[in-house]
Design a protein around this motif. Sequence first.
Motif, PDB file in Angstrom:
ATOM      1  N   GLN A   8     -26.154 -47.945  34.151  1.00  0.00           N
ATOM      2  CA  GLN A   8     -25.842 -49.069  35.104  1.00  0.00           C
ATOM      3  C   GLN A   8     -27.064 -51.072  35.418  1.00  0.00           C
ATOM      4  OE1 GLN A   8     -25.946 -45.176  38.981  1.00  0.00           O
ATOM      5  NE2 GLN A   8     -27.529 -45.996  37.847  1.00  0.00           N
ATOM      6  N   PRO A   9     -26.518 -50.935  34.018  1.00  0.00           N
ATOM      7  CA  PRO A   9     -27.799 -52.496  33.588  1.00  0.00           C
ATOM      8  C   PRO A   9     -27.926 -53.473  35.092  1.00  0.00           C
ATOM      9  CG  PRO A   9     -25.351 -52.110  32.801  1.00  0.00           C
ATOM     10  CD  PRO A   9     -25.285 -51.076  33.337  1.00  0.00           C
ATOM     11  N   ASP A  10     -28.602 -53.494  35.515  1.00  0.00           N
ATOM     12  CA  ASP A  10     -29.143 -55.014  35.935  1.00  0.00           C
ATOM     13  C   ASP A  10     -29.956 -56.242  35.285  1.00  0.00           C
ATOM     14  OD1 ASP A  10     -31.776 -53.721  35.521  1.00  0.00           O
ATOM     15  OD2 ASP A  10     -31.895 -53.702  37.735  1.00  0.00           O
ATOM     16  N   ASP A  11     -30.106 -57.040  36.039  1.00  0.00           N
ATOM     17  CA  ASP A  11     -30.478 -58.385  35.987  1.00  0.00           C
ATOM     18  C   ASP A  11     -31.491 -58.003  35.188  1.00  0.00           C
ATOM     19  OD1 ASP A  11     -28.199 -59.438  36.237  1.00  0.00           O
ATOM     20  OD2 ASP A  11     -29.356 -60.319  38.155  1.00  0.00           O
ATOM     21  N   MET A  12     -32.667 -57.003  35.721  1.00  0.00           N
ATOM     22  CA  MET A  12     -33.889 -57.001  34.988  1.00  0.00           C
ATOM     23  C   MET A  12     -33.763 -56.104  33.845  1.00  0.00           C
ATOM     24  SD  MET A  12     -36.831 -57.069  35.184  1.00  0.00           S
ATOM     25  CE  MET A  12     -37.593 -57.605  37.424  1.00  0.00           C
ATOM     26  N   PRO A  72     -30.908 -48.244  36.405  1.00  0.00           N
ATOM     27  CA  PRO A  72     -30.455 -48.602  35.238  1.00  0.00           C
ATOM     28  C   PRO A  72     -31.651 -47.319  34.417  1.00  0.00           C
ATOM     29  CG  PRO A  72     -31.438 -50.738  36.319  1.00  0.00           C
ATOM     30  CD  PRO A  72     -31.780 -49.400  37.369  1.00  0.00           C
ATOM     31  N   CYS A  73     -30.712 -47.490  33.815  1.00  0.00           N
ATOM     32  CA  CYS A  73     -31.549 -46.077  32.609  1.00  0.00           C
ATOM     33  C   CYS A  73     -30.757 -46.403  31.213  1.00  0.00           C
ATOM     34  CB  CYS A  73     -30.588 -44.795  32.798  1.00  0.00           C
ATOM     35  SG  CYS A  73     -32.299 -43.783  32.600  1.00  0.00           S
ATOM     36  N   ILE A  74     -31.753 -46.458  30.298  1.00  0.00           N
ATOM     37  CA  ILE A  74     -30.630 -46.224  28.307  1.00  0.00           C
ATOM     38  C   ILE A  74     -30.713 -44.602  28.153  1.00  0.00           C
ATOM     39  CG2 ILE A  74     -31.497 -47.196  26.006  1.00  0.00           C
ATOM     40  CD1 ILE A  74     -32.421 -49.731  27.649  1.00  0.00           C
ATOM     41  N   PHE A  75     -30.448 -43.868  26.907  1.00  0.00           N
ATOM     42  CA  PHE A  75     -29.905 -43.408  26.969  1.00  0.00           C
ATOM     43  C   PHE A  75     -29.840 -43.292  25.045  1.00  0.00           C
ATOM     44  CE2 PHE A  75     -28.080 -41.888  30.819  1.00  0.00           C
ATOM     45  CZ  PHE A  75     -29.484 -41.345  31.804  1.00  0.00           C
ATOM     46  N   VAL A  76     -31.289 -42.591  24.832  1.00  0.00           N
ATOM     47  CA  VAL A  76     -30.883 -42.927  22.967  1.00  0.00           C
ATOM     48  C   VAL A  76     -31.383 -41.298  22.115  1.00  0.00           C
ATOM     49  CG1 VAL A  76     -32.911 -44.220  21.404  1.00  0.00           C
ATOM     50  CG2 VAL A  76     -33.079 -44.760  24.011  1.00  0.00           C
ATOM     51  N   GLY A  77     -29.847 -41.692  21.504  1.00  0.00           N
ATOM     52  CA  GLY A  77     -29.824 -40.881  20.123  1.00  0.00           C
ATOM     53  C   GLY A  77     -30.487 -41.011  19.405  1.00  0.00           C
ATOM     54  N   VAL A 129     -22.320 -49.956  27.524  1.00  0.00           N
ATOM     55  CA  VAL A 129     -22.452 -49.391  28.544  1.00  0.00           C
ATOM     56  C   VAL A 129     -21.326 -47.961  29.256  1.00  0.00           C
ATOM     57  CG1 VAL A 129     -21.743 -49.958  31.333  1.00  0.00           C
ATOM     58  CG2 VAL A 129     -22.607 -51.935  29.192  1.00  0.00           C
ATOM     59  N   GLU A 130     -21.868 -46.987  29.034  1.00  0.00           N
ATOM     60  CA  GLU A 130     -21.158 -46.002  29.533  1.00  0.00           C
ATOM     61  C   GLU A 130     -21.495 -45.415  31.254  1.00  0.00           C
ATOM     62  OE1 GLU A 130     -21.285 -44.281  25.022  1.00  0.00           O
ATOM     63  OE2 GLU A 130     -22.934 -43.449  26.107  1.00  0.00           O
ATOM     64  N   ASP A 131     -20.962 -44.530  31.427  1.00  0.00           N
ATOM     65  CA  ASP A 131     -21.712 -43.743  32.699  1.00  0.00           C
ATOM     66  C   ASP A 131     -22.118 -42.542  31.869  1.00  0.00           C
ATOM     67  OD1 ASP A 131     -19.823 -41.424  32.276  1.00  0.00           O
ATOM     68  OD2 ASP A 131     -17.332 -42.210  32.199  1.00  0.00           O
ATOM     69  N   PHE A 132     -22.837 -42.031  33.339  1.00  0.00           N
ATOM     70  CA  PHE A 132     -23.588 -40.842  32.994  1.00  0.00           C
ATOM     71  C   PHE A 132     -23.085 -39.671  32.499  1.00  0.00           C
ATOM     72  CE2 PHE A 132     -25.764 -43.462  36.226  1.00  0.00           C
ATOM     73  CZ  PHE A 132     -27.091 -43.258  35.423  1.00  0.00           C
ATOM     74  N   ILE A 160     -32.946 -36.291  35.280  1.00  0.00           N
ATOM     75  CA  ILE A 160     -33.562 -37.815  34.963  1.00  0.00           C
ATOM     76  C   ILE A 160     -31.869 -38.184  35.509  1.00  0.00           C
ATOM     77  CG2 ILE A 160     -34.227 -39.435  33.341  1.00  0.00           C
ATOM     78  CD1 ILE A 160     -35.820 -37.049  31.941  1.00  0.00           C
ATOM     79  N   ALA A 161     -30.390 -37.827  35.276  1.00  0.00           N
ATOM     80  CA  ALA A 161     -29.774 -38.780  34.771  1.00  0.00           C
ATOM     81  C   ALA A 161     -29.396 -38.493  35.581  1.00  0.00           C
ATOM     82  CB  ALA A 161     -28.940 -37.920  34.313  1.00  0.00           C
ATOM     83  N   ARG A 162     -29.154 -37.711  36.933  1.00  0.00           N
ATOM     84  CA  ARG A 162     -28.608 -37.275  38.930  1.00  0.00           C
ATOM     85  C   ARG A 162     -29.818 -38.402  39.472  1.00  0.00           C
ATOM     86  NH1 ARG A 162     -28.238 -32.757  38.581  1.00  0.00           N
ATOM     87  NH2 ARG A 162     -30.785 -32.005  39.159  1.00  0.00           N
ATOM     88  N   PHE A 163     -30.912 -38.323  38.398  1.00  0.00           N
ATOM     89  CA  PHE A 163     -31.889 -39.402  39.531  1.00  0.00           C
ATOM     90  C   PHE A 163     -32.069 -40.749  39.443  1.00  0.00           C
ATOM     91  CE2 PHE A 163     -35.860 -41.540  40.008  1.00  0.00           C
ATOM     92  CZ  PHE A 163     -36.722 -40.769  41.206  1.00  0.00           C
ATOM     93  N   CYS A 164     -31.584 -41.130  38.837  1.00  0.00           N
ATOM     94  CA  CYS A 164     -31.276 -42.320  38.312  1.00  0.00           C
ATOM     95  C   CYS A 164     -30.105 -42.768  38.881  1.00  0.00           C
ATOM     96  CB  CYS A 164     -30.825 -42.781  36.983  1.00  0.00           C
ATOM     97  SG  CYS A 164     -32.932 -42.476  36.173  1.00  0.00           S
ATOM     98  N   GLN A 165     -28.919 -42.315  38.188  1.00  0.00           N
ATOM     99  CA  GLN A 165     -27.991 -42.043  38.908  1.00  0.00           C
ATOM    100  C   GLN A 165     -27.508 -42.354  40.608  1.00  0.00           C
ATOM    101  OE1 GLN A 165     -24.176 -39.735  38.112  1.00  0.00           O
ATOM    102  NE2 GLN A 165     -22.833 -41.301  38.239  1.00  0.00           N
TER     103      GLN A 165
END
Length: 261
Positions: free
Chosen positions: A116-120, A103-108, A136-139, A93-98
Amino acid sequence: MTKAIFFDIDGTLVSFQTHTIPASTIEALTLAHQQGIQIFIATGRPTLIINNLGELQSRGLIDGYITMNGGYCYVGDELVYKSCIPEYDVQTIARFCQERNYPCIFVGEHDASVCQPDDMLRYIFYQHLGVKEFPVEDFDKAIQRDVYQITSFFNSEQEKELLPHVGNCEFGRWHPAFVDITAKNNTKQKGIDKFIERFGFKLEETMAFGDGGNDMGMLRHAGIGVAMGNATDEVKAAADYVTTSVDEDGIYHALKHFGVI
Protein backbone atom coordinates in the motif's frame (compact mmCIF):
# COMPACT_ATOMS: atom_id res chain seq x y z
CA MET A 1 39.79 5.67 27.06
CA THR A 2 37.47 5.34 24.08
CA LYS A 3 37.99 2.21 22.00
CA ALA A 4 34.77 2.01 19.95
CA ILE A 5 32.37 4.62 18.55
CA PHE A 6 28.86 3.94 17.26
CA PHE A 7 27.26 6.30 14.73
CA ASP A 8 23.71 6.71 13.55
CA ILE A 9 23.51 7.55 9.83
CA ASP A 10 20.71 9.96 8.92
CA GLY A 11 21.07 13.33 10.62
CA THR A 12 24.29 12.22 12.33
CA LEU A 13 26.87 11.04 9.81
CA VAL A 14 24.84 12.20 6.81
CA SER A 15 23.25 15.63 6.48
CA PHE A 16 19.52 15.83 5.78
CA GLN A 17 20.28 19.01 3.84
CA THR A 18 23.08 17.87 1.51
CA HIS A 19 22.57 14.06 1.76
CA THR A 20 26.35 13.74 2.08
CA ILE A 21 28.91 13.17 4.84
CA PRO A 22 30.69 16.43 5.77
CA ALA A 23 34.39 16.54 4.94
CA SER A 24 35.16 17.27 8.60
CA THR A 25 33.42 14.03 9.64
CA ILE A 26 35.46 11.99 7.18
CA GLU A 27 38.63 13.63 8.51
CA ALA A 28 37.64 12.98 12.14
CA LEU A 29 36.80 9.32 11.58
CA THR A 30 40.02 8.82 9.62
CA LEU A 31 42.08 10.25 12.48
CA ALA A 32 40.21 8.15 15.06
CA HIS A 33 40.61 4.96 13.04
CA GLN A 34 44.33 5.60 12.59
CA GLN A 35 44.62 5.56 16.39
CA GLY A 36 43.04 2.10 16.56
CA ILE A 37 39.55 3.19 17.54
CA GLN A 38 36.90 0.96 16.03
CA ILE A 39 34.02 2.59 14.17
CA PHE A 40 30.57 1.04 13.94
CA ILE A 41 27.35 2.02 12.22
CA ALA A 42 24.14 1.91 14.29
CA THR A 43 21.16 2.55 12.03
CA GLY A 44 17.51 1.81 11.51
CA ARG A 45 18.27 1.15 7.86
CA PRO A 46 18.63 -2.44 6.64
CA THR A 47 21.80 -3.11 4.68
CA LEU A 48 20.05 -3.08 1.31
CA ILE A 49 19.24 0.64 1.70
CA ILE A 50 22.54 1.80 3.19
CA ASN A 51 23.40 3.84 0.12
CA ASN A 52 25.16 6.90 1.52
CA LEU A 53 28.32 5.71 3.28
CA GLY A 54 30.57 5.22 0.27
CA GLU A 55 33.05 7.86 1.43
CA LEU A 56 33.64 5.87 4.62
CA GLN A 57 33.39 2.38 3.13
CA SER A 58 35.91 3.12 0.37
CA ARG A 59 38.44 4.19 3.02
CA GLY A 60 37.90 1.04 5.11
CA LEU A 61 36.69 3.07 8.09
CA ILE A 62 33.74 0.92 9.15
CA ASP A 63 34.40 -2.10 11.37
CA GLY A 64 30.84 -3.39 11.73
CA TYR A 65 27.16 -2.64 11.35
CA ILE A 66 24.17 -2.56 13.67
CA THR A 67 21.26 -2.45 11.25
CA MET A 68 17.47 -2.55 11.57
CA ASN A 69 17.78 -0.86 14.98
CA GLY A 70 19.69 -3.83 16.40
CA GLY A 71 17.79 -6.63 14.71
CA TYR A 72 20.67 -7.57 12.40
CA CYS A 73 24.36 -7.04 13.27
CA TYR A 74 27.43 -8.12 11.34
CA VAL A 75 31.14 -7.65 10.69
CA GLY A 76 32.06 -8.16 7.05
CA ASP A 77 30.61 -11.56 6.12
CA GLU A 78 30.33 -12.63 9.77
CA LEU A 79 26.86 -12.52 11.28
CA VAL A 80 27.09 -11.34 14.89
CA TYR A 81 23.39 -11.31 15.78
CA LYS A 82 19.96 -11.55 14.19
CA SER A 83 16.43 -11.84 15.56
CA CYS A 84 13.18 -11.64 13.62
CA ILE A 85 9.77 -10.39 14.80
CA PRO A 86 7.51 -13.18 16.12
CA GLU A 87 5.11 -14.40 13.44
CA TYR A 88 1.99 -13.55 15.45
CA ASP A 89 3.09 -9.94 15.87
CA VAL A 90 3.94 -9.65 12.17
CA GLN A 91 0.44 -10.83 11.34
CA THR A 92 -1.12 -8.42 13.86
CA ILE A 93 0.79 -5.43 12.47
CA ALA A 94 0.00 -6.42 8.90
CA ARG A 95 -3.69 -6.68 9.67
CA PHE A 96 -3.67 -3.35 11.53
CA CYS A 97 -2.05 -1.54 8.60
CA GLN A 98 -4.10 -3.27 5.91
CA GLU A 99 -7.42 -2.46 7.58
CA ARG A 100 -6.48 1.23 7.97
CA ASN A 101 -4.73 1.57 4.60
CA TYR A 102 -1.38 2.47 6.17
CA PRO A 103 1.69 1.95 3.95
CA CYS A 104 4.06 -0.65 5.32
CA ILE A 105 7.58 -1.90 4.47
CA PHE A 106 8.45 -5.48 5.46
CA VAL A 107 12.18 -6.22 5.67
CA GLY A 108 13.58 -9.72 5.46
CA GLU A 109 17.17 -10.82 5.94
CA HIS A 110 18.24 -9.86 2.41
CA ASP A 111 15.16 -8.31 0.81
CA ALA A 112 12.21 -6.01 1.41
CA SER A 113 8.81 -5.23 -0.04
CA VAL A 114 6.18 -2.54 0.40
CA CYS A 115 2.42 -2.81 0.81
CA GLN A 116 0.00 0.00 0.00
CA PRO A 117 2.65 2.63 -0.89
CA ASP A 118 1.43 6.22 -0.93
CA ASP A 119 2.87 9.59 -1.95
CA MET A 120 4.38 10.21 1.50
CA LEU A 121 6.32 6.92 1.46
CA ARG A 122 7.50 7.55 -2.11
CA TYR A 123 8.65 11.06 -1.25
CA ILE A 124 10.53 10.15 1.96
CA PHE A 125 12.18 6.93 0.82
CA TYR A 126 12.58 7.28 -2.93
CA GLN A 127 13.14 11.02 -3.31
CA HIS A 128 14.43 12.33 0.03
CA LEU A 129 16.48 9.28 1.13
CA GLY A 130 17.30 8.16 -2.41
CA VAL A 131 16.34 4.53 -1.82
CA LYS A 132 15.74 2.24 -4.78
CA GLU A 133 12.03 1.41 -5.08
CA PHE A 134 10.88 -1.67 -3.20
CA PRO A 135 8.81 -4.37 -4.94
CA VAL A 136 5.11 -3.89 -4.24
CA GLU A 137 3.39 -6.96 -2.74
CA ASP A 138 0.12 -7.73 -1.02
CA PHE A 139 0.23 -8.34 2.72
CA ASP A 140 -0.17 -12.11 2.53
CA LYS A 141 2.92 -12.46 0.36
CA ALA A 142 4.98 -9.86 2.22
CA ILE A 143 4.72 -11.69 5.54
CA GLN A 144 5.62 -15.14 4.23
CA ARG A 145 9.32 -14.39 4.88
CA ASP A 146 10.99 -14.04 8.27
CA VAL A 147 10.50 -10.34 9.02
CA TYR A 148 13.24 -8.49 10.90
CA GLN A 149 11.81 -5.00 10.71
CA ILE A 150 8.53 -3.38 9.74
CA THR A 151 8.41 0.30 8.83
CA SER A 152 4.82 1.46 9.21
CA PHE A 153 3.52 4.84 8.11
CA PHE A 154 1.33 6.09 10.91
CA ASN A 155 1.78 8.87 13.46
CA SER A 156 2.51 8.58 17.16
CA GLU A 157 -1.17 8.79 18.14
CA GLN A 158 -2.11 5.99 15.74
CA GLU A 159 0.86 4.01 17.09
CA LYS A 160 -0.79 4.01 20.52
CA GLU A 161 -3.72 2.03 19.07
CA LEU A 162 -1.39 -0.79 18.04
CA LEU A 163 0.93 -0.93 21.06
CA PRO A 164 -1.34 -2.97 23.40
CA HIS A 165 -1.62 -5.75 20.79
CA VAL A 166 2.10 -6.34 20.07
CA GLY A 167 3.86 -6.84 23.39
CA ASN A 168 6.83 -8.60 21.78
CA CYS A 169 7.94 -5.59 19.72
CA GLU A 170 10.08 -2.48 20.00
CA PHE A 171 9.02 0.80 18.38
CA GLY A 172 11.69 3.26 17.22
CA ARG A 173 10.64 6.54 15.61
CA TRP A 174 13.13 8.87 13.90
CA HIS A 175 10.61 10.55 11.59
CA PRO A 176 7.13 11.81 12.49
CA ALA A 177 5.57 10.02 9.50
CA PHE A 178 6.68 6.47 10.29
CA VAL A 179 7.98 4.10 12.93
CA ASP A 180 10.44 1.19 12.72
CA ILE A 181 9.24 -1.95 14.51
CA THR A 182 11.57 -4.77 15.58
CA ALA A 183 11.36 -7.71 17.96
CA LYS A 184 11.39 -6.96 21.69
CA ASN A 185 14.84 -5.97 22.96
CA ASN A 186 16.21 -5.49 19.45
CA THR A 187 17.66 -2.03 19.91
CA LYS A 188 20.81 -0.16 19.03
CA GLN A 189 22.02 -0.58 22.61
CA LYS A 190 21.55 -4.34 22.25
CA GLY A 191 23.77 -4.11 19.17
CA ILE A 192 26.44 -2.33 21.19
CA ASP A 193 26.38 -5.18 23.72
CA LYS A 194 26.72 -7.74 20.93
CA PHE A 195 29.84 -6.00 19.62
CA ILE A 196 31.23 -5.77 23.15
CA GLU A 197 30.90 -9.58 23.32
CA ARG A 198 32.45 -9.95 19.87
CA PHE A 199 35.45 -7.62 20.30
CA GLY A 200 36.06 -7.54 24.04
CA PHE A 201 36.10 -3.81 24.75
CA LYS A 202 34.13 -2.49 27.73
CA LEU A 203 30.91 -0.50 27.78
CA GLU A 204 32.67 2.42 29.46
CA GLU A 205 35.09 2.48 26.51
CA THR A 206 32.31 3.23 24.02
CA MET A 207 30.84 6.42 22.56
CA ALA A 208 27.62 6.80 20.59
CA PHE A 209 26.37 9.61 18.35
CA GLY A 210 22.75 10.13 17.32
CA ASP A 211 19.96 12.59 16.61
CA GLY A 212 16.68 10.62 16.48
CA GLY A 213 14.22 9.05 18.87
CA ASN A 214 15.57 5.59 18.05
CA ASP A 215 19.01 6.74 19.28
CA MET A 216 17.99 7.70 22.82
CA GLY A 217 18.54 4.29 24.40
CA MET A 218 21.93 3.99 22.71
CA LEU A 219 23.01 7.43 23.94
CA ARG A 220 22.03 6.56 27.51
CA HIS A 221 23.71 3.13 27.28
CA ALA A 222 27.12 4.00 25.85
CA GLY A 223 29.99 5.18 27.99
CA ILE A 224 29.54 8.63 26.42
CA GLY A 225 26.38 9.56 24.53
CA VAL A 226 26.60 12.52 22.14
CA ALA A 227 23.53 14.19 20.64
CA MET A 228 23.84 16.21 17.47
CA GLY A 229 22.87 19.88 17.57
CA ASN A 230 20.06 19.13 15.11
CA ALA A 231 18.52 16.56 17.49
CA THR A 232 15.24 17.17 19.31
CA ASP A 233 15.29 18.40 22.90
CA GLU A 234 14.20 14.94 24.09
CA VAL A 235 17.21 13.31 22.40
CA LYS A 236 19.56 15.97 23.73
CA ALA A 237 18.29 15.30 27.26
CA ALA A 238 19.25 11.63 26.88
CA ALA A 239 22.87 12.47 26.02
CA ASP A 240 25.93 13.25 28.11
CA TYR A 241 27.01 15.96 25.66
CA VAL A 242 25.41 17.99 22.89
CA THR A 243 27.62 18.95 19.96
CA THR A 244 26.88 21.20 17.00
CA SER A 245 24.74 20.02 14.10
CA VAL A 246 25.82 17.61 11.40
CA ASP A 247 26.12 20.59 9.03
CA GLU A 248 28.27 22.48 11.54
CA ASP A 249 30.98 19.82 11.92
CA GLY A 250 29.34 18.30 14.99
CA ILE A 251 31.18 14.98 14.99
CA TYR A 252 34.59 16.61 14.49
CA HIS A 253 33.98 19.08 17.33
CA ALA A 254 32.78 16.38 19.74
CA LEU A 255 35.72 14.08 19.10
CA LYS A 256 38.04 17.05 19.63
CA HIS A 257 36.20 17.96 22.83
CA PHE A 258 36.70 14.48 24.30
CA GLY A 259 40.32 14.25 23.15
CA VAL A 260 39.64 11.33 20.82
CA ILE A 261 41.40 13.14 17.96
